[in-house]
Design a protein around this motif. Structure first.
Motif, PDB file in Angstrom:
ATOM      1  N   GLU A  80       1.488  12.096  -9.804  1.00  0.00           N
ATOM      2  CA  GLU A  80       0.736  13.349  -9.749  1.00  0.00           C
ATOM      3  C   GLU A  80       1.677  14.537  -9.859  1.00  0.00           C
ATOM      4  OE1 GLU A  80      -1.622  13.347  -6.229  1.00  0.00           O
ATOM      5  OE2 GLU A  80      -2.767  11.585  -6.847  1.00  0.00           O
ATOM      6  N   ILE A  95       0.843  -1.204   0.000  1.00  0.00           N
ATOM      7  CA  ILE A  95       0.000   0.000   0.000  1.00  0.00           C
ATOM      8  C   ILE A  95       0.872   1.246   0.000  1.00  0.00           C
ATOM      9  CG2 ILE A  95      -1.600   1.343   1.424  1.00  0.00           C
ATOM     10  CD1 ILE A  95      -2.881  -1.339   2.234  1.00  0.00           C
ATOM     11  N   GLN A  96       1.924   1.266   0.817  1.00  0.00           N
ATOM     12  CA  GLN A  96       2.808   2.426   0.858  1.00  0.00           C
ATOM     13  C   GLN A  96       3.531   2.624  -0.465  1.00  0.00           C
ATOM     14  OE1 GLN A  96       5.315   1.742   4.255  1.00  0.00           O
ATOM     15  NE2 GLN A  96       3.825   2.617   5.683  1.00  0.00           N
ATOM     16  N   LYS A  97       3.964   1.541  -1.090  1.00  0.00           N
ATOM     17  CA  LYS A  97       4.652   1.639  -2.376  1.00  0.00           C
ATOM     18  C   LYS A  97       3.712   2.209  -3.435  1.00  0.00           C
ATOM     19  CE  LYS A  97       7.299  -1.145  -5.633  1.00  0.00           C
ATOM     20  NZ  LYS A  97       7.790  -2.477  -5.954  1.00  0.00           N
ATOM     21  N   HIS A  98       2.469   1.745  -3.434  1.00  0.00           N
ATOM     22  CA  HIS A  98       1.490   2.237  -4.400  1.00  0.00           C
ATOM     23  C   HIS A  98       1.193   3.719  -4.168  1.00  0.00           C
ATOM     24  CE1 HIS A  98      -1.813   2.203  -7.211  1.00  0.00           C
ATOM     25  NE2 HIS A  98      -2.616   2.685  -6.268  1.00  0.00           N
ATOM     26  N   ALA A  99       1.075   4.128  -2.913  1.00  0.00           N
ATOM     27  CA  ALA A  99       0.795   5.532  -2.594  1.00  0.00           C
ATOM     28  C   ALA A  99       1.961   6.421  -3.023  1.00  0.00           C
ATOM     29  CB  ALA A  99       0.529   5.692  -1.105  1.00  0.00           C
ATOM     30  N   LYS A 100       3.176   5.948  -2.836  1.00  0.00           N
ATOM     31  CA  LYS A 100       4.352   6.727  -3.234  1.00  0.00           C
ATOM     32  C   LYS A 100       4.391   6.911  -4.749  1.00  0.00           C
ATOM     33  CE  LYS A 100       9.356   6.874  -2.791  1.00  0.00           C
ATOM     34  NZ  LYS A 100      10.557   6.190  -2.316  1.00  0.00           N
ATOM     35  N   LYS A 101       4.111   5.839  -5.488  1.00  0.00           N
ATOM     36  CA  LYS A 101       4.091   5.946  -6.948  1.00  0.00           C
ATOM     37  C   LYS A 101       3.013   6.915  -7.409  1.00  0.00           C
ATOM     38  CE  LYS A 101       5.988   1.726  -8.829  1.00  0.00           C
ATOM     39  NZ  LYS A 101       5.721   0.572  -9.673  1.00  0.00           N
ATOM     40  N   ARG A 102       1.843   6.863  -6.765  1.00  0.00           N
ATOM     41  CA  ARG A 102       0.752   7.748  -7.154  1.00  0.00           C
ATOM     42  C   ARG A 102       1.123   9.203  -6.902  1.00  0.00           C
ATOM     43  NH1 ARG A 102      -3.449   6.315  -3.805  1.00  0.00           N
ATOM     44  NH2 ARG A 102      -3.026   8.112  -2.508  1.00  0.00           N
ATOM     45  N   ASP A 103       1.770   9.494  -5.775  1.00  0.00           N
ATOM     46  CA  ASP A 103       2.192  10.855  -5.473  1.00  0.00           C
ATOM     47  C   ASP A 103       3.212  11.355  -6.502  1.00  0.00           C
ATOM     48  OD1 ASP A 103       0.534  10.883  -3.311  1.00  0.00           O
ATOM     49  OD2 ASP A 103       2.134  10.466  -1.849  1.00  0.00           O
ATOM     50  N   GLU A 104       4.169  10.481  -6.858  1.00  0.00           N
ATOM     51  CA  GLU A 104       5.167  10.884  -7.841  1.00  0.00           C
ATOM     52  C   GLU A 104       4.533  11.110  -9.205  1.00  0.00           C
ATOM     53  OE1 GLU A 104       8.179   7.908  -7.810  1.00  0.00           O
ATOM     54  OE2 GLU A 104       8.969   8.542  -5.872  1.00  0.00           O
TER      55      GLU A 104
END
Length: 89
Positions: free
Chosen positions: A62, A51-60
């Motif tokens: 964006e 979940i954290q890896k996915h959230a980090k990719k999404r932030d990058e």
């Protein structure tokens, strides 16, 4: 065959592990509980990490969208765009 259904110190075997001989002692019971707890902790850690890896990719991603939009609108020069893009990667 009289003692087949009896486990550690005359206590009858019950539950799903009645056929397994290495769970007859209290130590085997606690080892199994500990092993199951470790498996649950490992699964939880894997899920949280994903979940954290996915959230980090999404932030990058964006952030890259914002940089591309600013470059397309002319707010950034090519050098600024390249530097920001390199910083995000």
């Amino acid at each position: 065959m009289h003692g087949y259904n009896w486990g550690y110190r005359g206590i009858p075997r019950t539950g799903g592990f009645a056929c397994l001989t290495n769970f007859d002692s209290p130590l085997g019971y606690w080892l199994m509980i500990g092993f199951m707890a470790l498996v649950v902790v490992a699964i939880v850690l894997l899920v949280v990490g994903m979940i954290q890896k996915h959230a980090k990719k999404r932030d990058e991603s964006e952030a890259m969208v914002i940089i591309r939009r600013r470059y397309a609108q002319g707010e950034l020069t090519f050098d600024e765009y390249s530097r920001m893009k390199k910083d995000l990667q």
